[in-house]
Scaffold this active site. Structure first.
Site, PDB file in Angstrom:
ATOM      1  N   GLU A   1       0.843  -1.199   0.000  1.00 26.95           N
ATOM      2  CA  GLU A   1       0.000   0.000   0.000  1.00 26.95           C
ATOM      3  C   GLU A   1       0.870   1.238   0.000  1.00 26.95           C
ATOM      4  O   GLU A   1       1.921   1.282   0.639  1.00 26.95           O
ATOM      5  CB  GLU A   1      -0.904  -0.033   1.239  1.00 26.95           C
ATOM      6  CG  GLU A   1      -1.835   1.163   1.392  1.00 26.95           C
ATOM      7  CD  GLU A   1      -1.238   2.294   2.233  1.00 26.95           C
ATOM      8  OE1 GLU A   1      -1.805   3.410   2.202  1.00 26.95           O
ATOM      9  OE2 GLU A   1      -0.223   2.074   2.912  1.00 26.95           O
TER      10      GLU A   1
ATOM     11  N   ARG B   1      -9.893   9.718   0.266  1.00 21.32           N
ATOM     12  CA  ARG B   1      -8.552   9.219   0.550  1.00 21.32           C
ATOM     13  C   ARG B   1      -8.177   8.167  -0.492  1.00 21.32           C
ATOM     14  O   ARG B   1      -8.580   7.000  -0.401  1.00 21.32           O
ATOM     15  CB  ARG B   1      -8.489   8.621   1.952  1.00 21.32           C
ATOM     16  CG  ARG B   1      -7.070   8.304   2.427  1.00 21.32           C
ATOM     17  CD  ARG B   1      -7.089   7.707   3.826  1.00 21.32           C
ATOM     18  NE  ARG B   1      -5.743   7.622   4.379  1.00 21.32           N
ATOM     19  CZ  ARG B   1      -5.135   8.605   5.043  1.00 21.32           C
ATOM     20  NH1 ARG B   1      -5.758   9.745   5.245  1.00 21.32           N
ATOM     21  NH2 ARG B   1      -3.906   8.444   5.520  1.00 21.32           N
TER      22      ARG B   1
END
Length: 376
Positions: A170, A213
């Site tokens: 990530e 986000r």
């Protein structure tokens, strides 16, 4: 809130401790706290016996957002690593485990075997000077040349040493454009060289929490085990109804989160100056029936990107608990550090329910492919 204790040490132990702190650069308090947490971690792990659907490791673990996600899908975390001592404190308080420290000094051979490697590694540029020189000499380069000196190198060397069935990495959305695209290019080349079939997507957390986000997720599966004749899709299932800001707000937040007159005047003047110059910089008042801007690690400075309006007074910043909710952490998650550290930790963390969905997709794909492997 820290508590004080007084301990007596034999002279020889005190001298050894003093020598260690001098060479390591750590304080006596940090060394003793870390040692106690590690001892308690070992005892708790030895006492636990888990029936797990799969095993995983948690690298660049932060405060454990990824761990929650993969545990919710039936996983057992067999190793964690996080260098920041405040994140270690939060991680220990919530999982009863002291993460390992500096990953660059960890021998990959001591890391337990695992099915899935999980890592939210930092975005760093790769030096191509040495690579260019080798190419000019007609010599091949691999990930060890391209990524040496970066923390992504440590992810690669652990993947190479342990060969998990799959991994999930990530990072920020801008990873794809970082260093004119070179960073992402090297990452994809390195993972391909390690013989993994790799898929990636940019996903927005606002489908799960009231916050815009965007993050890039990179998922890989071991070609040596599964070949490359398969596909993987990021078919996430957004929450219904869509969460709104008012859903995460506390009813009676402490008055200390209200902006002072001085700070509020400064933020308004700052915004006006940039507005006059044609820039979009400035504070953001969150719509209670909408979503917020992206929570960042700098939120502790003034909270300007996400402010909550208050009738008859100055706006306020979010409380640490509201920041936790904005990232999808359960209210049972313990916040044991100062507000400043909590803001940094949640600002650097992940949207937990989004990561939980993606973790489920990975585990389901592994179940499918392992089933096919057994049948053949």
């Amino acid at each position: 809130m820290a508590k004080q204790i007084h301990i007596r040490l034999e002279d020889s132990l005190f001298e050894a401790l003093s020598e260690y702190t001098d060479t390591s650069g750590q304080s006596v308090q940090d060394v003793i706290s870390s040692s106690i947490m590690q001892m308690l971690s070992n005892q708790m792990q030895a006492a636990e016996s888990k029936e797990a659907r799969f095993t995983f490791i948690d690298l660049f673990a932060g405060i454990g957002g990824m761990r929650i996600a993969f545990e919710r899908q039936g996983g057992d975390c067999v190793y964690s690593n996080e260098w920041n001592k405040y994140c270690q404190q939060t991680y220990f308080a919530n999982f009863g485990e002291q993460p390992d420290g500096d990953i660059t000094k960890v021998d990959a051979r001591i890391i337990p075997d695992h099915d899935i490697l999980v890592a939210g590694f930092p975005c760093q540029p790769f030096s191509i000077a040495g690579v260019s020189k080798k190419q000019s000499l007609g010599r091949a380069t691999g990930f060890e040349d391209k990524t040496q000196g970066t923390l992504f190198f440590d992810v690669c060397r652990i993947i190479k040493a342990k060969r998990p069935k799959a991994f999930m990495l990530e990072n920020v959305k801008n990873l794809k454009s970082h260093d004119k695209g070179n960073t992402f290019k090297v990452i994809m080349e390195s993972l391909d060289e390690l013989d993994y079939e790799v898929f990636h997507a940019i996903l927005d957390g606002q489908n799960y929490v009231p916050q815009h986000r965007e993050r890039i997720l990179i998922v890989g599966f071991d070609r040596k085990r599964y070949g490359n004749d398969f596909d993987f899709k990021f078919d996430i299932t957004p929450a219904e109804p869509k969460p709104l800001m008012k859903d995460i707000l506390e009813e009676t937040p402490d008055s200390r989160y209200t902006l002072s007159d001085k700070l509020w005047i400064y933020l308004q003047n700052y915004a006006e100056k940039h507005r006059a110059a044609g820039n979009g910089f400035g504070y953001g008042i969150a719509d209670p029936n909408g979503i917020a801007r992206t929570l960042s690690a700098r939120y502790y400075k003034d909270g300007s990107e996400i402010l909550i309006a208050q009738e008859g007074g100055n706006p306020r910043r979010l409380t640490p608990r509201e920041c936790a909710r904005l990232q999808g952490f359960p209210d049972s998650f313990k916040i044991v550090v100062s507000d400043t550290q909590a803001y940094k930790q949640f600002g650097n963390s992940v949207v937990v329910p989004l990561m939980t969905d993606v973790a489920g997709l990975i585990v389901s794909k592994l179940d499918e492919m392992d089933g096919e492997s057994c049948e053949s």
